[in-house]
Design an enzyme around this catalytic site. Structure first.
Site, PDB file in Angstrom:
ATOM      1  N   MET A 112      14.721 -34.908  37.825  1.00 21.58           N
ATOM      2  CA  MET A 112      15.149 -35.066  36.477  1.00 21.58           C
ATOM      3  C   MET A 112      13.893 -34.999  35.601  1.00 21.58           C
ATOM      4  O   MET A 112      12.983 -35.745  35.910  1.00 21.58           O
ATOM      5  CB  MET A 112      15.839 -36.347  36.238  1.00 21.58           C
ATOM      6  N   PRO A 113      13.791 -34.241  34.716  1.00 21.47           N
ATOM      7  CA  PRO A 113      14.837 -33.462  34.059  1.00 21.47           C
ATOM      8  C   PRO A 113      15.045 -32.074  34.697  1.00 21.47           C
ATOM      9  O   PRO A 113      14.187 -31.558  35.396  1.00 21.47           O
ATOM     10  CB  PRO A 113      14.334 -33.312  32.632  1.00 21.47           C
TER      11      PRO A 113
END
Length: 75
Positions: free
Chosen positions: A1-2
């Site tokens: 993430m991201p």
């Protein structure tokens, strides 16, 4: 993430250009979101111009209020 999914009209990018694009996007995410390089993933999804309306209808228009950069066009 991201995770970032870049959608664009087809481009003839070399593997080197794709790698450079991913590196630049990754650098920005590390700087602004304090992410680790190993946590970032980047996809490049090329969409034919005649199919862009579907991207607009499903991903852009419904999320207009959440976009941190809105497009300068409408469909």
């Amino acid at each position: 993430m991201p995770h970032v999914d870049i959608k664009c009209f087809p481009r003839e990018l070399t593997d080197e250009q794709k790698t450079a694009l991913a590196a630049d996007i990754t650098e920005v995410l590390i700087r602004h979101l304090n992410s680790k390089e190993s946590a970032v993933s980047v996809a490049l999804t090329q969409v034919e111009p005649d199919a862009w309306q579907a991207v607009w209808d499903s991903e852009i228009a419904p999320q207009m209020a959440q976009l941190i950069k809105q497009p300068g066009y409408s469909m």
